[in-house]
Design an enzyme around this catalytic site. Structure first.
Site, PDB file in Angstrom:
ATOM      1  N   SER A  21      48.062   3.504   8.535  1.00  0.00           N
ATOM      2  CA  SER A  21      49.054   2.813   7.719  1.00  0.00           C
ATOM      3  C   SER A  21      48.340   1.943   6.701  1.00  0.00           C
ATOM      4  CB  SER A  21      49.941   1.931   8.613  1.00  0.00           C
ATOM      5  OG  SER A  21      50.740   1.061   7.839  1.00  0.00           O
TER       6      SER A  21
ATOM      7  N   TYR B 144      51.818  -3.618  15.911  1.00  0.00           N
ATOM      8  CA  TYR B 144      51.738  -2.383  15.142  1.00  0.00           C
ATOM      9  C   TYR B 144      50.514  -2.400  14.227  1.00  0.00           C
ATOM     10  CZ  TYR B 144      53.015   1.275  11.795  1.00  0.00           C
ATOM     11  OH  TYR B 144      53.008   2.391  10.979  1.00  0.00           O
TER      12      TYR B 144
END
Length: 240
Positions: free
Chosen positions: A135, A148
Site C-alpha cells: 500500500s 494496517y
C-alpha cells in the site's frame, strides 16, 4: 514475463482489485486460481469460469488448508493480494485486539507463510514471480489505521529483502503499492479513489515488464514526497 499458459495463485481474488487482476490475467492466457472468504463472491467468480478455493487467511489453519488444497500442482505466479483493513484508533475508544490480530495475520503472516510453502515450487519453473500487494500507506501511515499500516510496511520490507535473497534465482519479486482504491474495503473513505480495474491494469503491466515496484496512482506522488522529506510525506497521510 509472457503470461500465456502461466499458472497463478491469487489470494483475495473474489472482489475488488483481486477480481480485476484475475480477469486481466485470464485475458492474457494465464490459468488463474483465486481464493476468498465470501461464498457468494466466490460463486460469482465460479460463474465467470474461474477455479476458486475458499480460504480464510487470517489464521494459520486457514493458510495451511489452502496449501494442502493446492497439493503438488505447478505454480508460476503467486500473488499475495488478500488483506484486511482494521481501524485501531484510541481516540475513538479501546480498539478490538482480536480484530488487530486477524489483520496482522492476514496482511503479513499469511503472505510469508505462503511464500515459504511455495518458493521451492516456484524454483522449479523456467521463470516465476511473487507479487506482494502492499500500500502507499507502507511508505507513510494514516493515523486511524496503525495496524494496517504496520502490516503493509512489514510486507514492504519483507519484499525488499526477499528480492535480494532471490536475485540470482529464476524468481522475481514485485511489490505493488496501490493508493486508495474504490473497493468495499474503502467504503466510507472520503479520499479520492482509483478505479479497481485501473489499479489491476497497472499491477499486471508491472508483472509483464518485470518491474521491482509498481507505484500506482497517488502513490507515485507520495514516493516523491518521501524521497524529498519523509516528514513531509507523513504530515500528509497522518491526517487520515
Amino acid at each position: 514475463m509472457d503470461l500465456a499458459s502461466k499458472t497463478v495463485l491469487l489470494t483475495g481474488g473474489s472482489a475488488g482489485i483481486g477480481s480485476e487482476i484475475a480477469r486481466l490475467l485470464r485475458s492474457k492466457g494465464a490459468q488463474v486460481v483465486l481464493t476468498g472468504r465470501n461464498p457468494e463472491r466466490l460463486a460469482a467468480m465460479q460463474d465467470e469460469g474461474f477455479e476458486t478455493i475458499a480460504a480464510d487467511l487470517s489464521n494459520a489453519a486457514g493458510v495451511d488448508a489452502l496449501i494442502a488444497e493446492w497439493g503438488q500442482r505447478e505454480l508460476d505466479i503467486l500473488i499475495n493480494n488478500a488483506g484486511q483493513l482494521v481501524d485501531h484508533d484510541f481516540r475513538q475508544g479501546t480498539p478490538d485486539a482480536d480484530a488487530a490480530d486477524d489483520c496482522i495475520y492476514a496482511n503479513l503472516s499469511a503472505p510469508i507463510r505462503l511464500i515459504t510453502a511455495f518458493v521451492e515450487r516456484l524454483r522449479q519453473r523456467p521463470e516465476a514471480v511473487i507479487v506482494n500487494v502492499t500500500s502507499g500507506l507502507a511508505i507513510a501511515p494514516a493515523a486511524r489505521q496503525p495496524v494496517y499500516c504496520a502490516t503493509k510496511a512489514g510486507l514492504r520490507f519483507y519484499s525488499l529483502t526477499l528480492r535480494e535473497q532471490l536475485k540470482d534465482t529464476n524468481i522475481h519479486v514485485l511489490e505493488a503499492l496501490p493508493p486508495v482504491v474504490d473497493t468495499q474495503m474503502n467504503d466510507g473513505n472520503p479520499m479520492k479513489k482509483m478505479p479497481a480495474d485501473e489499479c489491476a491494469r497497472q499491477i499486471v503491466e508491472a508483472i509483464e515488464k518485470n518491474r521491482d515496484e509498481a507505484n500506482i496512482g497517488m502513490t507515485k506522488a507520495l514516493r516523491i514526497a518521501e524521497a524529498i522529506s519523509p516528514a513531509l510525506a507523513r504530515s500528509v497521510t497522518l491526517k487520515f
